[in-house]
Write an enzyme that holds these catalytic residues in place. Structure first.
Site, PDB file in Angstrom:
ATOM      1  N   GLU A  97       9.676   0.952  11.404  1.00 49.06           N
ATOM      2  CA  GLU A  97       8.389   1.654  11.291  1.00 49.06           C
ATOM      3  C   GLU A  97       8.042   2.345  12.607  1.00 49.06           C
ATOM      4  O   GLU A  97       7.593   3.497  12.618  1.00 49.06           O
ATOM      5  CB  GLU A  97       7.292   0.658  10.898  1.00 49.06           C
ATOM      6  CG  GLU A  97       7.445   0.170   9.461  1.00 49.06           C
ATOM      7  CD  GLU A  97       6.498  -0.950   9.078  1.00 49.06           C
ATOM      8  OE1 GLU A  97       6.343  -1.180   7.876  1.00 49.06           O
ATOM      9  OE2 GLU A  97       5.926  -1.601   9.969  1.00 49.06           O
TER      10      GLU A  97
ATOM     11  N   THR B 259       0.845  -1.203   0.000  1.00 49.79           N
ATOM     12  CA  THR B 259       0.000   0.000   0.000  1.00 49.79           C
ATOM     13  C   THR B 259       0.877   1.248   0.000  1.00 49.79           C
ATOM     14  O   THR B 259       0.613   2.215  -0.726  1.00 49.79           O
ATOM     15  CB  THR B 259      -0.953  -0.007   1.218  1.00 49.79           C
ATOM     16  OG1 THR B 259      -1.550  -1.300   1.337  1.00 49.79           O
ATOM     17  CG2 THR B 259      -2.056   1.032   1.054  1.00 49.79           C
TER      18      THR B 259
END
Ligand code: 5RP
Length: 233
Positions: free
Chosen positions: A112, A40
Site C-alpha cells: 500500500e 471498503t
C-alpha cells in the site's frame, strides 16, 4: 456529496458502499488507478468495474485486490510498469484530523505504501468509526523480517511502552504477500506521526510501519450518518 438518511440509520457496510462509490469521482478517464486493500476498497473495486471501459487499468496493493480486480475484468499492471499515478484510493484503520493514518489491518501495508508513493493524491475512504483524535487506538501493524520480530517487540516496549504481538492466522504466524510477518502493537499514543514513522522505519528488521504520515491522505471521503463528507488536508 451528501446522501439524505431520513429513515433507518445506514449500516457500516452501507457506509462503505457509499464511500466506495463516491471515490469514482476521483478516477480520471483514460488513466491507471492505484487501488488499496480491504473491505471498503472492495466496494470501490465493485464500483470501478462499472466504468472499467473508461480506465486503462489498475495498480494493485495486494494479491487479494489483484484477484478481485481481474475477476471483474479490470486489467492489473505492476507497480514497476508506471512512473506515476494520478490517484491512489484506499481505506484506513484510523485517520486523524491532519489526514495521518494507521493502515495494515489487512496486512497489505508495505505494498500500500509503495503504490501510494506513486500517486499524486491519496484518497482515503472510511466510515466515521475510523476517525480518531490521536493515532494508536487501533493496534499498529508493523511488517517485520521474521528473525527480527522479538527484537523489534522489545524495542517497542522500551521506546514507547507498546506491547507487540505476532499476528497469527490459523494458529501460525501470518505470512504477508512479501513473505514476512506482522507485529500488532497496542498501548501507543502517537502524538507526532511524522517523527514516529521516521524513527520506527529505521529500526533493523522493520519492513514497513503502518503509520502513513509521510504519505498521508490528501482527501478523505468519510461515510457518516448524514452521508459522505469530503475532508481536504
Ligand atoms: C489493509 C488496510 C486497510 O485499508 C484497512 O485495514 C481498512 O480495511 P477495511 O476497509 O476492511 O476496514 O490497511 O492493509
Amino acid at each position: 456529496m451528501t446522501t439524505s438518511t431520513d429513515s433507518a440509520p445506514l449500516s457500516q457496510d452501507a457506509l462503505k458502499t457509499l464511500v466506495g462509490q463516491a471515490a469514482l469521482h476521483y478516477v480520471e478517464p483514460g488513466t491507471i488507478v492505484g487501488v488499496g486493500t480491504g473491505s471498503t476498497v472492495n466496494k470501490f473495486i465493485d464500483a470501478l468495474a462499472t466504468i472499467k471501459e473508461r480506465i486503462q487499468g489498475a495498480v494493485s496493493s495486494s494479491e487479494a485486490s489483484t484477484e478481485r480486480l481481474r475477476a471483474l475484468g479490470i486489467p492489473v499492471l505492476g507497480a514497476d510498469q508506471v512512473a506515476s499515478l494520478p490517484v491512489y484510493i484506499d481505506g484506513a484503520d484510523e485517520i486523524d484530523a491532519h489526514g495521518y493514518m494507521v493502515k495494515g489491518g489487512g496486512a497489505a501495508l508495505t505494498r500500500e505504501k509503495i503504490v501510494a508513493a506513486l500517486a499524486e493524491r491519496f484518497v482515503c475512504i472510511v466510515d466515521e468509526s475510523k476517525q480518531v483524535p490521536t493515532l494508536g487506538r487501533f493496534p499498529l501493524p508493523v511488517e517485520v523480517i521474521p528473525m527480527a520480530a522479538a527484537q523489534i517487540a522489545r524495542r517497542f516496549e522500551q521506546a514507547f511502552g507498546g506491547a507487540a504481538r505476532l499476528r497469527l492466522k490459523d494458529g501460525q504466524p501470518l505470512v504477508t504477500d512479501n513473505g514476512q510477518h506482522i507485529l500488532d502493537v497496542t498501548g501507543l499514543a502517537i502524538s507526532d506521526p511524522l517523527a514516529f514513522e521516521s524513527e520506527v522505519n529505521q529500526w533493523p528488521g522493520v519492513v514497513t510501519v503502518g503509520v502513513f504520515a509521510h504519505q498521508k491522505a490528501s482527501i478523505c471521503l468519510l461515510g457518516t450518518a448524514r452521508g459522505v463528507q469530503t475532508l481536504n488536508y
